[in-house]
Design a protein around this motif. Structure first.
Motif, PDB file in Angstrom:
ATOM      1  N   HIS A  29      -6.791 -12.000 -10.492  1.00  0.00           N
ATOM      2  CA  HIS A  29      -6.689 -10.137  -9.966  1.00  0.00           C
ATOM      3  C   HIS A  29      -8.492  -9.839 -10.927  1.00  0.00           C
ATOM      4  O   HIS A  29      -8.268  -8.622 -11.864  1.00  0.00           O
ATOM      5  N   GLN A  66       2.522   1.871  -3.009  1.00  0.00           N
ATOM      6  CA  GLN A  66       0.691   1.826  -4.291  1.00  0.00           C
ATOM      7  C   GLN A  66       0.759   0.981  -4.924  1.00  0.00           C
ATOM      8  O   GLN A  66       0.556   1.105  -6.835  1.00  0.00           O
ATOM      9  N   PRO A 108      -0.736  -2.082  -7.500  1.00  0.00           N
ATOM     10  CA  PRO A 108      -1.766  -2.974  -7.490  1.00  0.00           C
ATOM     11  C   PRO A 108      -1.680  -4.207  -6.722  1.00  0.00           C
ATOM     12  O   PRO A 108      -1.077  -5.084  -6.944  1.00  0.00           O
ATOM     13  N   TYR A 109      -2.714  -4.631  -6.235  1.00  0.00           N
ATOM     14  CA  TYR A 109      -3.190  -5.762  -5.575  1.00  0.00           C
ATOM     15  C   TYR A 109      -4.471  -6.488  -5.493  1.00  0.00           C
ATOM     16  O   TYR A 109      -6.010  -5.904  -5.712  1.00  0.00           O
ATOM     17  N   TRP A 110      -4.387  -7.934  -5.477  1.00  0.00           N
ATOM     18  CA  TRP A 110      -5.791  -8.690  -5.671  1.00  0.00           C
ATOM     19  C   TRP A 110      -5.782  -9.703  -4.858  1.00  0.00           C
ATOM     20  O   TRP A 110      -5.036  -9.878  -4.227  1.00  0.00           O
ATOM     21  N   ARG A 150       1.367  -1.568  -0.066  1.00  0.00           N
ATOM     22  CA  ARG A 150       0.108  -0.656   0.062  1.00  0.00           C
ATOM     23  C   ARG A 150       0.919   1.640  -0.245  1.00  0.00           C
ATOM     24  O   ARG A 150       0.679   2.723  -0.848  1.00  0.00           O
ATOM     25  N   PRO A 170      -9.939  -6.577  -6.595  1.00  0.00           N
ATOM     26  CA  PRO A 170      -9.210  -5.358  -6.924  1.00  0.00           C
ATOM     27  C   PRO A 170      -9.127  -4.691  -5.258  1.00  0.00           C
ATOM     28  O   PRO A 170     -10.054  -5.009  -4.748  1.00  0.00           O
ATOM     29  N   ASP A 171      -7.711  -4.893  -4.837  1.00  0.00           N
ATOM     30  CA  ASP A 171      -7.243  -3.569  -3.763  1.00  0.00           C
ATOM     31  C   ASP A 171      -8.645  -4.434  -2.388  1.00  0.00           C
ATOM     32  O   ASP A 171      -9.456  -3.876  -1.731  1.00  0.00           O
ATOM     33  N   ALA A 172      -8.606  -6.039  -2.128  1.00  0.00           N
ATOM     34  CA  ALA A 172      -8.639  -6.140  -1.095  1.00  0.00           C
ATOM     35  C   ALA A 172      -7.694  -7.965  -1.155  1.00  0.00           C
ATOM     36  O   ALA A 172      -6.765  -8.214  -2.200  1.00  0.00           O
TER      37      ALA A 172
END
Length: 133
Positions: free
Chosen positions: A93, A84, A86-88, A81, A96-98
């Motif tokens: 994928h 910054q 991107p993550y999944w 984070r 996202p953002d979980a």
């Protein structure tokens, strides 16, 4: 029982890719070993990053999964984070953002600089396989 000692991770820049992983994991700095840059993991397995010598990329990005403690997971997600990235929550994928909560643990996926799919999880899926043997 046999144990994995090391594997080669293809990269376009062995130093950058090894450093990226070491920072995300919070491990010791990578070590140059001849044509490789190695990241040593806690279970004495090494990932040896190597630059492919052919101009065109003729290798396919791969999946690498890392089992980590809850505290390590929290630190990894914080680094993701902070950078910054991107993550999944899933390997394809689509979430996202979980993070996920599979097997009663937590997991997250990111891409490294060469598109390898890196997974960090607190509970191994192979636990189910090992208990059914």
């Amino acid at each position: 029982m046999p144990a994995l000692d090391h594997t080669i991770v293809h990269s376009t820049d062995r130093f950058a890719s090894a450093h990226f992983l070491a920072v995300i994991l919070g491990t010791d700095d990578p070590v140059e070993l001849g044509p490789f840059v190695a990241v040593r993991l806690g279970n004495d397995v090494a990932l040896d990053f190597a630059e492919h010598l052919i101009a065109e990329r003729d290798w396919v990005p791969t999946h690498y999964a890392f089992t980590v403690t809850d505290d390590e997971f929290d630190a990894i997600v914080d680094r993701i984070r902070t950078q910054q990235l991107p993550y999944w929550a899933d390997p394809r994928h689509t979430q996202p953002d979980a993070i996920n909560h599979l097997e009663g643990g937590r997991g997250v996926y990111i891409h490294d600089p060469d598109g390898h799919n890196l997974e960090f999880l607190t509970r191994s899926y192979s636990d189910r396989f090992l208990t059914n043997m």
